[in-house]
Enzyme design. Structure first.
Site, PDB file in Angstrom:
ATOM      1  N   ARG A 149       0.860  -1.187   0.000  1.00  0.00           N
ATOM      2  CA  ARG A 149       0.000   0.000   0.000  1.00  0.00           C
ATOM      3  C   ARG A 149       0.897   1.239   0.000  1.00  0.00           C
ATOM      4  NH1 ARG A 149      -2.854   2.970   4.630  1.00  0.00           N
ATOM      5  NH2 ARG A 149      -4.047   4.462   3.408  1.00  0.00           N
TER       6      ARG A 149
ATOM      7  N   GLU B 272      -7.609   8.615   5.880  1.00  0.00           N
ATOM      8  CA  GLU B 272      -7.928   9.240   7.164  1.00  0.00           C
ATOM      9  C   GLU B 272      -8.363  10.702   7.033  1.00  0.00           C
ATOM     10  OE1 GLU B 272      -4.520   8.620   9.696  1.00  0.00           O
ATOM     11  OE2 GLU B 272      -4.781   6.469   9.723  1.00  0.00           O
TER      12      GLU B 272
ATOM     13  N   HIS C  91      -2.730  11.117   0.765  1.00  0.00           N
ATOM     14  CA  HIS C  91      -2.282  10.839   2.129  1.00  0.00           C
ATOM     15  C   HIS C  91      -1.614  12.116   2.644  1.00  0.00           C
ATOM     16  CE1 HIS C  91      -1.072   7.366   4.974  1.00  0.00           C
ATOM     17  NE2 HIS C  91      -0.722   8.485   5.586  1.00  0.00           N
TER      18      HIS C  91
ATOM     19  N   TYR D 202      -5.350   1.907  15.733  1.00  0.00           N
ATOM     20  CA  TYR D 202      -4.158   1.890  16.592  1.00  0.00           C
ATOM     21  C   TYR D 202      -4.495   1.779  18.070  1.00  0.00           C
ATOM     22  CZ  TYR D 202      -1.501   3.217  12.483  1.00  0.00           C
ATOM     23  OH  TYR D 202      -0.927   3.209  11.233  1.00  0.00           O
TER      24      TYR D 202
ATOM     25  N   GLU E 230      -4.209  -0.183   7.959  1.00  0.00           N
ATOM     26  CA  GLU E 230      -3.080   0.167   8.837  1.00  0.00           C
ATOM     27  C   GLU E 230      -3.324  -0.385  10.230  1.00  0.00           C
ATOM     28  OE1 GLU E 230      -1.982   4.332   9.215  1.00  0.00           O
ATOM     29  OE2 GLU E 230      -2.265   4.627   7.058  1.00  0.00           O
TER      30      GLU E 230
ATOM     31  N   ASN F  17      -8.220   1.806   9.552  1.00  0.00           N
ATOM     32  CA  ASN F  17      -6.945   1.968  10.265  1.00  0.00           C
ATOM     33  C   ASN F  17      -7.236   2.001  11.756  1.00  0.00           C
ATOM     34  OD1 ASN F  17      -5.914   2.302   7.715  1.00  0.00           O
ATOM     35  ND2 ASN F  17      -5.284   4.429   7.991  1.00  0.00           N
TER      36      ASN F  17
HETATM   37  O1  IFM Z   1       2.061   7.457  10.250  1.00  0.00           O
HETATM   38  C1  IFM Z   1       0.672   7.525  10.319  1.00  0.00           C
HETATM   39  C2  IFM Z   1       0.054   7.352   8.951  1.00  0.00           C
HETATM   40  O2  IFM Z   1       0.535   8.274   8.040  1.00  0.00           O
HETATM   41  C3  IFM Z   1      -1.436   7.512   9.027  1.00  0.00           C
HETATM   42  N1  IFM Z   1      -2.007   6.676  10.053  1.00  0.00           N
HETATM   43  C4  IFM Z   1      -1.393   6.682  11.344  1.00  0.00           C
HETATM   44  C5  IFM Z   1       0.096   6.472  11.233  1.00  0.00           C
HETATM   45  C6  IFM Z   1       0.747   6.496  12.629  1.00  0.00           C
HETATM   46  O3  IFM Z   1       0.530   7.725  13.226  1.00  0.00           O
END
Ligand code: IFM
Length: 443
Positions: free
Chosen positions: A83, A171, A126, A299, A353, A297
């Site tokens: 990606r 995002e 992005h 985290y 992600e 995505n």
């Molecule tokens: O590095 C970033 C990415 O560009 C977009 N999503 C979150 C990642 C970690 O912060």
């Protein structure tokens, strides 16, 4: 703690059809700034105090020059897909034509990926908006959405059938909220009255781009990548639950609900009129254009409590946390996927992600990033749990292929499964990269 990544023997994530990949983004890795127009992140980096280590993306991982060895590296990880994102200011001139030199850079990459049988997942935006468009108002200017459509049109024609999947935006929450409301990302604009306006133009840009992708690239899987930080109440009190629900609508549902339901969350009525986006007739029809996939995505999560002045108050992230301060809470990943699946009529999902910043140490030529392996193991399990509860997830991308420019944190935070020495540009596969390779190749 694990050193290998495993999944239950009957897991769908062990089938050959499940796509594993690694992800990057143009500004974070490319460098090669002489061959493109300036973008909002160049300007942001040049503004004192915006990026933690005062760094910029002028060289980054020098991928502009090292892309061939980087593709060999990607192949050596055994992944099915890569990606990457396209730098809009590299491929489009100020007058809106294709910049052939920039296009050729990506064509070489796409051809090489195809030759090696690695699927290209291309993100069109992005975050590196050409600076000249920001000078005309950026995402606060409705015209930018149409400029994005024109860029998507030209570039998808130029790429032909080389792309397996297009994501319009990465995002939009970060572009809109962090860039035009909190001001901690480029272009650094602060004010509650701006975030939702920028968000609407981003979503409009997405819908307009979907129209041209459908025409120019009917065989690729076309969609969008959203990030989610699930919101949890600090307690079971009605007030905390209300605060957390409000935050969820404000930060998460705001970006997905218009795509599927054609409307913004109901909390809009509680926001002052001057914070509202200007929604013109027909906009929602454009925004609800059918998508082939939703990129998710994930985290971390956030926790909220009620607050008398604001709609919510976010409390500090509890332990355990990654090196960037984000709580490690994989259960929220499963709950997110299951709840999205319940709320919306979703197409297939790709986890576009997921990953962790860790304070890695290169010792004797190796990075023994056990903590990151543990993070991946728990989050792969979380995805597997969601699949078992009926969510259709077709792939998973590790963020990131390699350490890179982590936006406002500069080069201080390392997310890679490959270590980058920024002085020598030497890449070293970390223990997590080896574990990822082992999981993929032993399916
Ligand atoms: O590095 C970033 C990415 O560009 C977009 N999503 C979150 C990642 C970690 O912060």
């Amino acid at each position: 703690m694990t050193v290998k990544l495993t999944l239950p023997a009957q897991s769908k994530m062990l089938s050959q059809d499940f796509i594993y990949g690694v992800a990057t983004a143009s500004f974070q890795i490319e460098g090669g700034e002489n061959n493109r127009l300036p973008c909002i992140w160049d300007t942001f980096c040049d503004t004192a105090g915006k990026v933690a280590d005062g760094s910029n993306g002028l060289i980054a991982c020098d991928h502009y020059n090292l892309w061939q060895q980087d593709i060999e590296l990607i192949e050596s990880l055994g992944v099915d897909a890569y990606r990457l994102s396209i730098s809009w200011p590299r491929v489009i001139t100020e007058s809106g034509e294709l910049n052939q030199q920039g296009v050729d850079f990506y064509l070489d990459i796409l051809n090489e990926l195809q030759r090696r049988n690695i699927k290209a997942f291309v993100t069109l935006y992005h975050w590196d908006l050409p600076q000249h468009l920001e000078d005309e108002g950026g995402w606060l200017n409705r015209a930018t959405a149409y400029k994005f459509r024109d860029y998507a049109d030209l570039i998808s024609k130029a790429f032909g059938d080389r792309v397996y999947s297009y994501a319009t935006l990465n995002e939009p929450f970060c572009s809109a909220f962090l860039g035009y409301e909190a001001g901690i990302h480029a272009p650094g604009i602060v004010g509650k009255e701006f975030g939702k306006k920028a968000a609407h133009h981003l979503l409009l840009a997405h819908g307009l781009a979907m129209q041209v992708l459908e025409k120019n690239s009917p065989n690729s899987k076309n969609g969008i990548v959203l990030n989610f930080t699930p919101c949890y109440p600090e307690s079971d009190s009605e007030a905390d639950i209300k605060a957390s629900d409000f935050a969820d609508d404000y930060f998460n549902q705001w970006y997905i609900k218009p795509l599927f339901d054609g409307e913004y969350p109901e909390i809009m009525s509680q926001l002052p009129a001057e914070h509202h986006p200007e929604v013109l007739e027909g906009d929602m029809e454009i925004i609800t254009h059918a998508i082939d996939f939703l990129g998710v995505n994930f985290y971390t999560r956030s926790i909220y409590r009620a607050n008398s002045d604001e709609h919510f108050f976010q409390i500090d992230a509890p332990e355990p946390r990654t090196d960037i301060g984000w709580e490690i809470y994989p259960k929220a990943f499963t709950e997110l996927l299951v709840s999205l699946n319940e709320k919306y009529s979703l197409p297939a999902i790709y986890i576009t992600e997921n990953g962790a910043a860790m304070a890695d140490k290169l010792v004797d030529g190796a990075v023994n990033d056990i903590g990151r392996i543990d993070y991946y193991q728990n989050h792969l399990n979380a995805v597997n749990d969601a699949i078992e509860q009926g969510v259709q997830v077709n792939g998973y991308f590790a963020w990131s292929l390699m350490d890179n420019f982590e936006w406002a944190e500069g080069y201080l935070k390392r997310f890679g499964i490959v270590h980058v020495d920024y002085d020598t540009q030497v890449r070293t596969i970390k223990a997590s990269g080896l574990a990822y390779n082992d999981l993929i190749t032993n399916r």
